[in-house]
Design a protein around this motif. Structure first.
Motif, PDB file in Angstrom:
ATOM      1  N   LEU A   1       0.837  -1.197   0.000  1.00  0.00           N
ATOM      2  CA  LEU A   1       0.000   0.000   0.000  1.00  0.00           C
ATOM      3  C   LEU A   1       0.877   1.254   0.000  1.00  0.00           C
ATOM      4  N   ALA A   2       1.904   1.231   0.848  1.00  0.00           N
ATOM      5  CA  ALA A   2       2.817   2.367   0.921  1.00  0.00           C
ATOM      6  C   ALA A   2       3.482   2.593  -0.426  1.00  0.00           C
ATOM      7  N   THR A   3       3.822   1.496  -1.108  1.00  0.00           N
ATOM      8  CA  THR A   3       4.477   1.612  -2.410  1.00  0.00           C
ATOM      9  C   THR A   3       3.515   2.158  -3.456  1.00  0.00           C
ATOM     10  N   LEU A   4       2.267   1.699  -3.422  1.00  0.00           N
ATOM     11  CA  LEU A   4       1.264   2.197  -4.371  1.00  0.00           C
ATOM     12  C   LEU A   4       1.116   3.704  -4.243  1.00  0.00           C
ATOM     13  N   LEU A   5       1.165   4.184  -3.011  1.00  0.00           N
ATOM     14  CA  LEU A   5       0.965   5.603  -2.761  1.00  0.00           C
ATOM     15  C   LEU A   5       2.232   6.426  -2.931  1.00  0.00           C
TER      16      LEU A   5
ATOM     17  N   CYS B   1      12.543   0.800  -0.668  1.00  0.00           N
ATOM     18  CA  CYS B   1      13.927   0.539  -1.091  1.00  0.00           C
ATOM     19  C   CYS B   1      14.879   1.620  -0.584  1.00  0.00           C
ATOM     20  N   GLY B   2      14.429   2.839  -0.671  1.00  0.00           N
ATOM     21  CA  GLY B   2      15.312   3.952  -0.344  1.00  0.00           C
ATOM     22  C   GLY B   2      15.445   4.208   1.149  1.00  0.00           C
TER      23      GLY B   2
ATOM     24  N   CYS C   1      14.640  -0.718   3.498  1.00  0.00           N
ATOM     25  CA  CYS C   1      15.323  -2.000   3.264  1.00  0.00           C
ATOM     26  C   CYS C   1      16.734  -2.026   3.867  1.00  0.00           C
ATOM     27  N   PRO C   2      17.010  -2.955   4.781  1.00  0.00           N
ATOM     28  CA  PRO C   2      18.344  -2.998   5.399  1.00  0.00           C
ATOM     29  C   PRO C   2      19.443  -3.395   4.418  1.00  0.00           C
ATOM     30  N   LEU C   3      19.113  -4.233   3.436  1.00  0.00           N
ATOM     31  CA  LEU C   3      20.137  -4.583   2.441  1.00  0.00           C
ATOM     32  C   LEU C   3      20.414  -3.366   1.556  1.00  0.00           C
ATOM     33  N   GLY C   4      19.348  -2.631   1.236  1.00  0.00           N
ATOM     34  CA  GLY C   4      19.524  -1.381   0.493  1.00  0.00           C
ATOM     35  C   GLY C   4      20.428  -0.428   1.257  1.00  0.00           C
ATOM     36  N   ALA C   5      20.230  -0.386   2.564  1.00  0.00           N
ATOM     37  CA  ALA C   5      21.048   0.502   3.396  1.00  0.00           C
ATOM     38  C   ALA C   5      22.517   0.090   3.337  1.00  0.00           C
ATOM     39  N   VAL C   6      22.772  -1.220   3.353  1.00  0.00           N
ATOM     40  CA  VAL C   6      24.151  -1.702   3.278  1.00  0.00           C
ATOM     41  C   VAL C   6      24.792  -1.252   1.962  1.00  0.00           C
TER      42      VAL C   6
ATOM     43  N   LEU D   1      12.777  -7.876  -5.456  1.00  0.00           N
ATOM     44  CA  LEU D   1      11.792  -7.144  -4.655  1.00  0.00           C
ATOM     45  C   LEU D   1      11.718  -5.695  -5.127  1.00  0.00           C
ATOM     46  N   GLY D   2      12.883  -5.133  -5.454  1.00  0.00           N
ATOM     47  CA  GLY D   2      12.913  -3.776  -5.999  1.00  0.00           C
ATOM     48  C   GLY D   2      12.119  -3.701  -7.299  1.00  0.00           C
ATOM     49  N   ALA D   3      12.290  -4.724  -8.136  1.00  0.00           N
ATOM     50  CA  ALA D   3      11.555  -4.765  -9.405  1.00  0.00           C
ATOM     51  C   ALA D   3      10.050  -4.831  -9.150  1.00  0.00           C
TER      52      ALA D   3
END
Lengths: 534, 298
Positions: A78-82, A88-89, A92-97, A230-232
């Motif tokens: 829902l958050a992504t739709l909005l 991702c930004g 996401c902890p892997l994104g943070a790494v 997941l990003g895709a």
């Protein structure tokens, strides 16, 4: 024109870094909290997995089951739709790494983006297609690529063991400096943390991770740009979000700094080329712009530009490839006949269902108090790569513990209470009489019997006569297995004093999750057969 | 001798091997009081205190400023009602008495068989001992060193240094059934003070136990026989494997305490190989009935 960067977007950028640090810390707190800390039942330490819509979709699809715990993923979706790919930004902890290392490599000038990066973005959509088509045909590959699984597995099986060794070195160093008090304190802290330090193939898992980290030298957030399914997935879901990039043409000096430093190749300039499905709302472009020309005002409606540079042909080809690849993942002797050393944790679903659900995250391996659960390499076939296997030579299944079943995010290991768990049979112990001290040497031992946790014990002893090498006869207590009582926990194998190849060992036969991998049919007992009256 | 000075000695000359047992042996011998004390009653803590008081109080064993190690059996991931580990209330009472007698520091420790965290927590011992003011550390692999045991069979073995770098050592076993050596009492408890692969000692367990007891030479032995384990030892698993005998036995002579322990299972001391070996070596007396025994009921 006045040259001034946007203070607001700089503040947003810093807020983003703070949120990333906070989420990553929370991730670590939950990870470090995943061990026995005095209570039989552990809290919901695996909860962050349940926010992952890709895991929900792929594991659910592969298992043909609705996974109720994953309703939380709806929040992410829902958050992504909005809002687009803020997950991702910002989260996401892997994104943070990857973000952190990208920043580091830029600071050290190892990474100096000089021209606009182009192409390659479609790769991650192909990975997504591959994973989803696999799931449709019940092969669960999502765990290999999913960022949560990827990160958790890596930290548990390679980073933590290395960290543990580092701490051990540090402790030794403190003692060598005669700082005994500090050494003692550190040693106690390490012991309390329960760092499992032994993992089969942990080196490879770590090498893959650090390889991907190093790829940030080639392109910023390489994983997030080109690999992450997941990003895709979130990119596709977030195309119609409300915050759209706007470049104030009056202010823009066309320096291209924003596009050059865009973390995910979303091309903020020129604005009509901006790809909202790639943008992770990191605020870098808006903050770096020397004239504060970039903003993200709310604006409803669909995007004008096609966001994904993905041709229908590539997608079709990948899906077909995935479809064709599925049978290859099933080429394994384990599917023909049960594998004797494939001992699954207590509560594991029957093997085919288990493989469809397990996302190879390593939660169970972290929770295991004896380090018994190891990532499978070949034992479970290609689709079972990195799924948990109980390896008694390394650790055994602690009798009153059901932590692995409690922390499994997908229910591949069914949650068990302690009274349920103590009755779950995961295998059967066998004695190698050629190596067992009482049997072949006539020396006392029965360490296995001492450690057998059931009451009455599944390992009993009988008096056995053994011919010693000199021809004399020794009579000694020797172990025998009572199949009615053995649960296959493996403590006998683990504690057997015959170190290299234990004289008592556990195999998977008799595991109650399987209807075929069994010894005695129900109703038969191991005692003497009933007398037949003549 | 404080620990730091002791460590220095070790670093300098590796004298530790010979030194520690000598320190312990130099403890003053008992006066006119009883050699053995039995206490019976409903409360594990009260009978523990009564038994020590019958021996003349903890002050006879622990001097002001002493560093004391209490060695219970915390070997198994079992709760107190299963009688696989020493009763936590017995341990707690001993910690309190040591501190009251002026001990500078009391440590409670065991090298467990199941995962240490589970054993320490679920036996109830860690919480009870900490509440009374003891340190309850886990075994630190860095503090395990090979030492000369000078036994008849065991020449050297890895020893956890915490058990030798103290002024006083109190052994607090629980009386249990054991398939190999019939009973596991105080002597077998020393397998929790040494390093791995201790399982290999099962090849001649009786002699190993006696050699280890002679090496560690406890100042005092307090046997927990409040709830004893009568079958499926040494872990049990069901409350029906246990028997309430509501007794604590204490004494300086650990062979005598061991022999009393056997009586709870109706086994004569001489039937147990290790007791016979220990008595023959002059480590203590197995004819405990001939000693001065004081019995108390609380």
């Amino acid at each position: 024109m006045k040259k001034e960067r946007s203070k607001k977007h700089r503040a947003l950028q810093l807020a983003r870094v703070a949120v990333q640090a906070a989420v990553f810390s929370l991730f670590l707190v939950l990870l470090f909290g995943t061990h026995f800390a005095g209570k039989d039942y552990i809290g919901n330490v695996e909860v962050f997995f349940h926010f992952d819509p890709l895991l929900a979709l792929a594991a659910g699809l592969a298992a043909r089951a609705f996974l109720p715990a994953f309703v939380l993923a709806a929040i992410t979706l829902l958050a992504t739709l909005l809002l687009g790919r803020v997950f991702c930004g910002w989260i996401c902890p892997l994104g943070a790494v990857h973000q952190f290392f990208s920043w580091l490599f830029k600071k050290t000038k190892w990474l100096r983006p000089r021209k606009t990066a182009t192409g390659g973005l479609y790769w991650k959509y192909l990975v997504l297609a591959f994973v989803l088509v696999g799931a449709v045909f019940t092969v669960d590959l999502v765990g290999i690529f999913d960022p949560f699984s990827f990160l958790y597995r890596t930290v548990v099986t390679s980073v933590l063991p290395a960290f543990g060794q580092g701490l051990a070195l540090l402790t030794g160093f403190l003692y060598s400096l005669h700082l005994n008090g500090l050494g003692d304190k550190l040693a106690q802290t390490v012991e309390t943390m329960t760092i499992n330090g032994t993992f089969a193939g942990g080196f490879i898992i770590g090498a893959i991770f650090f390889g991907l980290v190093l790829l940030n030298i080639v392109r910023e957030r390489f994983w997030c740009r080109y690999v992450c399914p997941l990003g895709a997935f979130l990119g596709l879901a977030g195309r119609w979000n409300v915050f759209k990039l706007r470049v104030d043409e009056a202010k823009c000096i066309k320096c291209n700094l924003c596009t050059l430093h865009c973390e995910t190749q979303a091309d903020p300039w020129p604005a009509e080329k901006w790809k909202s499905s790639e943008c992770v709302y990191c605020e870098t472009c808006a903050a770096i712009c020397p004239t504060a020309a970039i903003a993200f005002p709310a604006k409803a409606g669909a995007e004008k530009v096609p966001a994904v540079d993905l041709s229908r042909r590539k997608l079709l080809l990948t899906s077909t490839a995935a479809f064709l690849a599925v049978p290859f993942f099933r080429i394994s002797p384990a599917s023909k006949r049960a594998s004797e050393r494939l001992i699954r944790p207590p509560g594991a679903l029957p093997e085919p269902q288990f493989l469809r659900r397990c996302v190879k995250c390593g939660e169970c391996m972290k929770a295991c108090p004896t380090n018994a659960l190891q990532p499978a390499i070949g034992q479970a076939g290609p689709e079972g790569l990195w799924t948990p296997v109980l390896t008694p030579k390394i650790g055994y299944c602690e009798y009153y513990c059901s932590l692995c079943s409690q922390v499994c995010p997908t229910g591949a290991i069914k949650e068990l209470t302690i009274p349920e768990k103590v009755n779950v049979r995961i295998g059967t112990a066998w004695i190698n009489k050629n190596r067992c001290l009482p049997y072949f040497l006539g020396r006392p031992c029965i360490v296995c019997e001492e450690h057998c946790p059931t009451s009455p014990k599944a390992i009993k002893f009988v008096m056995v006569e053994t011919k010693r090498p000199d021809g004399t006869i020794a009579t000694q207590k020797a172990p025998v297995i009572d199949l009615d009582l053995c649960i296959g926990c493996g403590i006998c194998e683990n504690k057997c004093p015959v170190m290299d190849d234990p004289a008592i060992y556990v195999t998977s036969v008799g595991e109650q999750r399987s209807e075929t991998n069994r010894l005695l049919l129900p109703g038969l007992s191991v005692g003497a057969p009933p007398e037949i009256k003549k | 001798m404080d620990r730091r000075a002791f460590m220095k000695d070790m670093a300098l000359g590796g004298l530790a091997a010979g030194l520690a047992p000598k320190i312990l042996a130099a403890a003053p011998q008992g006066g006119a009081g009883p050699d053995l004390a039995f206490a019976q009653g409903e409360s594990p803590a009260a009978i523990t205190k009564a038994a020590i008081e019958a021996l003349g109080g903890m002050g006879k064993f622990v001097a002001k400023g002493d560093a004391v190690m209490i060695k219970p059996n915390i070997g198994w991931d079992r709760t107190p009602e299963l009688a696989a580990c020493t009763n936590p209330e017995v341990v707690k009472a001993l910690v309190e008495m040591c501190l009251a007698a002026g001990a500078k520091k009391v440590t409670v420790m065991d090298n467990t068989t199941n995962q240490a965290q589970r054993c320490y927590a679920r036996s109830g011992i860690a919480a009870a001992a900490k509440e009374a003011g003891a340190d309850v550390p886990f075994v630190n692999p860095r503090r395990i060193k090979k030492m000369s045991i000078k036994g008849e069979w065991l020449k050297d073995w890895d020893v956890i240094q915490d058990f030798v770098e103290v002024d006083k050592l109190i052994n607090v076993p629980i009386a249990k059934h054991h398939s190999l050596c019939r009973l596991t009492l105080g002597l077998k408890n020393w397998l929790g003070a040494i390093g791995d692969p201790r399982n290999q000692l099962h090849q001649d367990l009786d002699r190993a136990m006696v050699d280890l007891a002679a090496f560690f030479k406890p100042t005092l032995t307090v046997m927990d026989a409040y709830r004893i384990l009568v079958r499926n030892g040494p872990q049990g698993g069901r409350p029906s494997d246990t028997k309430l005998t509501k007794t604590v036995v204490a004494g300086r002579d650990y062979v005598a305490v061991e022999s009393v322990g056997a009586s709870f299972f109706d086994i004569a001391p001489a039937e147990l190989v290790y007791i016979k070996l220990a008595a023959a070596r002059g480590l203590g007396r197995m004819d405990w009935e001939k000693l001065r025994v004081e019995k108390r009921t609380v």
